[in-house]
Design a protein around this motif. Sequence first.
Motif, mmCIF file in Angstrom:
data_model
loop_
_atom_site.group_PDB
_atom_site.id
_atom_site.type_symbol
_atom_site.label_atom_id
_atom_site.label_comp_id
_atom_site.label_asym_id
_atom_site.label_seq_id
_atom_site.Cartn_x
_atom_site.Cartn_y
_atom_site.Cartn_z
ATOM 1 N N THR A 1 0.852 -1.163 0.047
ATOM 2 C CA THR A 1 0.031 0.008 0.065
ATOM 3 C C THR A 1 0.909 1.234 -0.014
ATOM 4 O O THR A 1 2.044 1.323 0.572
ATOM 5 N N GLU A 2 0.400 2.169 -0.659
ATOM 6 C CA GLU A 2 0.912 3.529 -0.525
ATOM 7 C C GLU A 2 0.449 4.315 0.660
ATOM 8 O O GLU A 2 -0.687 3.829 1.014
ATOM 9 N N ALA A 3 1.245 5.282 1.032
ATOM 10 C CA ALA A 3 0.614 5.955 2.248
ATOM 11 C C ALA A 3 1.326 7.612 2.380
ATOM 12 O O ALA A 3 2.437 7.189 1.920
ATOM 13 N N ASN A 4 0.749 8.445 2.897
ATOM 14 C CA ASN A 4 1.295 9.620 3.159
ATOM 15 C C ASN A 4 1.676 9.572 4.434
ATOM 16 O O ASN A 4 0.865 8.780 5.474
ATOM 17 N N PRO A 5 2.631 10.039 5.088
ATOM 18 C CA PRO A 5 3.438 9.898 6.335
ATOM 19 C C PRO A 5 2.331 10.152 7.361
ATOM 20 O O PRO A 5 2.280 9.488 8.681
ATOM 21 N N GLU A 6 1.515 11.363 7.172
ATOM 22 C CA GLU A 6 0.706 11.592 8.287
ATOM 23 C C GLU A 6 -0.642 10.859 8.182
ATOM 24 O O GLU A 6 -1.371 11.341 8.969
ATOM 25 N N SER A 7 -0.881 9.935 7.242
ATOM 26 C CA SER A 7 -2.136 9.272 7.404
ATOM 27 C C SER A 7 -2.013 8.103 7.837
ATOM 28 O O SER A 7 -2.939 7.137 7.919
ATOM 29 N N VAL A 8 -0.875 7.865 8.493
ATOM 30 C CA VAL A 8 -0.568 6.405 9.592
ATOM 31 C C VAL A 8 0.089 6.613 10.686
ATOM 32 O O VAL A 8 0.559 7.770 10.997
ATOM 33 N N THR A 9 -0.571 5.725 11.383
ATOM 34 C CA THR A 9 0.158 5.815 13.067
ATOM 35 C C THR A 9 0.903 4.515 13.475
ATOM 36 O O THR A 9 0.449 3.806 12.635
ATOM 37 N N ALA A 10 1.540 4.692 14.433
ATOM 38 C CA ALA A 10 2.112 3.252 14.510
ATOM 39 C C ALA A 10 1.081 2.263 14.938
ATOM 40 O O ALA A 10 1.020 0.894 14.348
ATOM 41 N N SER A 11 -0.137 2.553 15.471
ATOM 42 C CA SER A 11 -1.169 1.658 15.635
ATOM 43 C C SER A 11 -2.012 1.181 14.366
ATOM 44 O O SER A 11 -2.102 0.126 14.063
ATOM 45 N N SER A 12 -2.092 1.965 13.381
ATOM 46 C CA SER A 12 -2.561 1.793 12.029
ATOM 47 C C SER A 12 -1.777 0.868 11.286
ATOM 48 O O SER A 12 -2.233 0.129 10.372
ATOM 49 N N LEU A 13 -0.686 1.053 11.405
ATOM 50 C CA LEU A 13 0.497 0.279 10.580
ATOM 51 C C LEU A 13 0.579 -1.117 10.864
ATOM 52 O O LEU A 13 0.534 -1.941 10.234
ATOM 53 N N ARG A 14 0.164 -1.484 12.321
ATOM 54 C CA ARG A 14 0.216 -2.832 12.749
ATOM 55 C C ARG A 14 -1.096 -3.313 12.463
ATOM 56 O O ARG A 14 -1.035 -4.426 12.044
ATOM 57 N N GLU A 15 -2.103 -2.664 12.163
ATOM 58 C CA GLU A 15 -3.290 -3.027 11.646
ATOM 59 C C GLU A 15 -3.142 -3.422 10.294
ATOM 60 O O GLU A 15 -3.812 -4.477 9.822
ATOM 61 N N LEU A 16 -2.572 -2.461 9.360
ATOM 62 C CA LEU A 16 -2.147 -3.113 7.996
ATOM 63 C C LEU A 16 -1.554 -4.119 7.926
ATOM 64 O O LEU A 16 -1.740 -5.073 7.095
ATOM 65 N N ARG A 17 -0.410 -4.249 8.759
ATOM 66 C CA ARG A 17 0.383 -5.520 8.766
ATOM 67 C C ARG A 17 -0.423 -6.882 9.010
ATOM 68 O O ARG A 17 -0.435 -7.905 8.376
ATOM 69 N N ALA A 18 -1.498 -6.406 9.825
ATOM 70 C CA ALA A 18 -2.433 -7.788 10.409
ATOM 71 C C ALA A 18 -3.332 -8.352 9.513
ATOM 72 O O ALA A 18 -3.619 -9.314 9.344
ATOM 73 N N VAL A 19 -3.561 -7.045 8.608
ATOM 74 C CA VAL A 19 -4.676 -7.735 7.526
ATOM 75 C C VAL A 19 -4.218 -8.148 6.253
ATOM 76 O O VAL A 19 -4.823 -8.579 5.113
ATOM 77 N N GLY A 20 -2.710 -8.087 6.221
ATOM 78 C CA GLY A 20 -2.055 -8.647 5.183
ATOM 79 C C GLY A 20 -1.153 -7.981 4.235
ATOM 80 O O GLY A 20 -0.073 -8.695 3.500
ATOM 81 N N PHE A 21 -1.047 -6.428 4.416
ATOM 82 C CA PHE A 21 -0.101 -6.015 3.715
ATOM 83 C C PHE A 21 1.463 -6.035 4.161
ATOM 84 O O PHE A 21 1.678 -6.287 5.518
ATOM 85 N N ASN A 22 2.417 -6.241 3.122
ATOM 86 C CA ASN A 22 3.580 -6.772 3.501
ATOM 87 C C ASN A 22 4.863 -5.747 3.256
ATOM 88 O O ASN A 22 5.874 -5.866 3.458
ATOM 89 N N ARG A 23 4.302 -4.790 2.413
ATOM 90 C CA ARG A 23 5.164 -3.779 1.630
ATOM 91 C C ARG A 23 4.598 -2.453 1.795
ATOM 92 O O ARG A 23 3.318 -2.393 1.766
ATOM 93 N N ILE A 24 5.123 -1.462 2.218
ATOM 94 C CA ILE A 24 4.446 0.036 2.111
ATOM 95 C C ILE A 24 5.351 1.018 1.662
ATOM 96 O O ILE A 24 6.774 0.890 1.555
ATOM 97 N N SER A 25 4.954 1.769 0.905
ATOM 98 C CA SER A 25 5.454 2.848 -0.029
ATOM 99 C C SER A 25 4.923 4.013 0.784
ATOM 100 O O SER A 25 3.801 4.691 0.520
ATOM 101 N N LEU A 26 6.102 5.040 1.446
ATOM 102 C CA LEU A 26 5.704 6.143 1.949
ATOM 103 C C LEU A 26 6.118 7.516 1.048
ATOM 104 O O LEU A 26 7.118 7.497 0.721
ATOM 105 N N GLY A 27 5.210 8.287 0.929
ATOM 106 C CA GLY A 27 5.622 9.416 0.337
ATOM 107 C C GLY A 27 6.242 10.587 0.881
ATOM 108 O O GLY A 27 5.854 11.683 1.641
#
Length: 396
Positions: A119-145
């Motif tokens: 998933t792409e993400a803007n840095p301000e659109s994620v938190t440590a908690s939301s990143l853990r949730e994204l990883r839990a639902v299956g994302f294994n790579r992230i691209s931060l702008g």
Amino acid sequence: MPGALPDGEPVPSDGSLPFEPRPSSLGVYVHVPFCASRCGYCDFNTYTATELGGGASRDAYADTVLSEIRFAGRIMAAPVETVFVGGGTPTLLSPADLGRILEGIDRTWGLAAGAEITTEANPESVTASSLRELRAVGFNRISLGMQSASPGVLAILERGHTAGRAPRAAAEAREAGFEHVNLDLIYGTPGETAEDFATSLDAVIAAGVDHVSAYSLIVEDGTRIAARMRRGELAYPSDDVAADRYLAAEQALGAAGFEWYEVSNWATSEDARCRHNRLYWTGGDWWGFGPGAHSHVGGVRWWNVKHPSAYAKRLAEGVSPGLAREILNDEDRRVEDVMLRLRLREGLPLTAADPLGAEKALANGLLEAAEFERGRAVLTLQGRLLADAVVRDLLP
């Protein structure tokens, strides 16, 4: 994939293709068109809340995409090797909604073992908690702008995050268990100094990511930054400055253990390279979902209606959101192969290139001599700076 839409024949209302496609595997792109605000340089197919108008809802978007996925599942089947959720700002959707989209892809086609899911993400659109949730639902790579570590450059680009937020988000993503983390940079912004860009490179390297993308600023008609340049408020980008920035990136990233594998992309290992983007560069098969998304399967390219409201309306009526399509002939494919494969570290076979043009590029130091002897056209560092010119040489 954003960009100008070529002419093409209409897509049938049932979304059927002109032949039965049988790809051995598939990539999936999901476009999320929402942004909290529009950056001054952006001309992607994205919308803020005030631009959306009626008939398009962020809350209902996952269900709309899932209906298109079910639609596609009636047309063809293939295991999915890569998923890339881009935008826009995909992480304006909740991790739960993004996870439901992944589940729909898995139900429809099946996610292959070891699939790359980005998933792409803007840095301000994620938190440590939301990143853990994204990883839990299956994302294994992230691209931060990230774009820059300079507050002044970020202000000119009209980015919404502070200078230190992107490296912190990258660290949080690693802590959340993401296998691969990318940071995007933009160089050549008016007012950016060599020191600004050196600071950005230092910040990226210190963040401990395993992938970096760096792009020269492209000024697109219709953007706010283009209007400011026309009014004389900002200088137009300089090709010479862009070349200097690229050389600085190659030197700094190379010294830190990154290797280029595509003109604008560096990775610390082969595993860290973006497998999904490789589909685009090598003419692979992918299905794009969402408004304005492009697809390519078996030499057929098609694209969806652009506005989220029109996209949602078609799917609600049980009609394909496809707007138009084209069938690539052998010459189309050859031209695209030269344009895209030449950007890769492995280059392309000389048999695909014009012999006289290839000899000219070699004589000018734009192709590697040792690879040329092996029958391949591979860009030198100078060739990377002039990649578009080399393409013109290699196309008769």
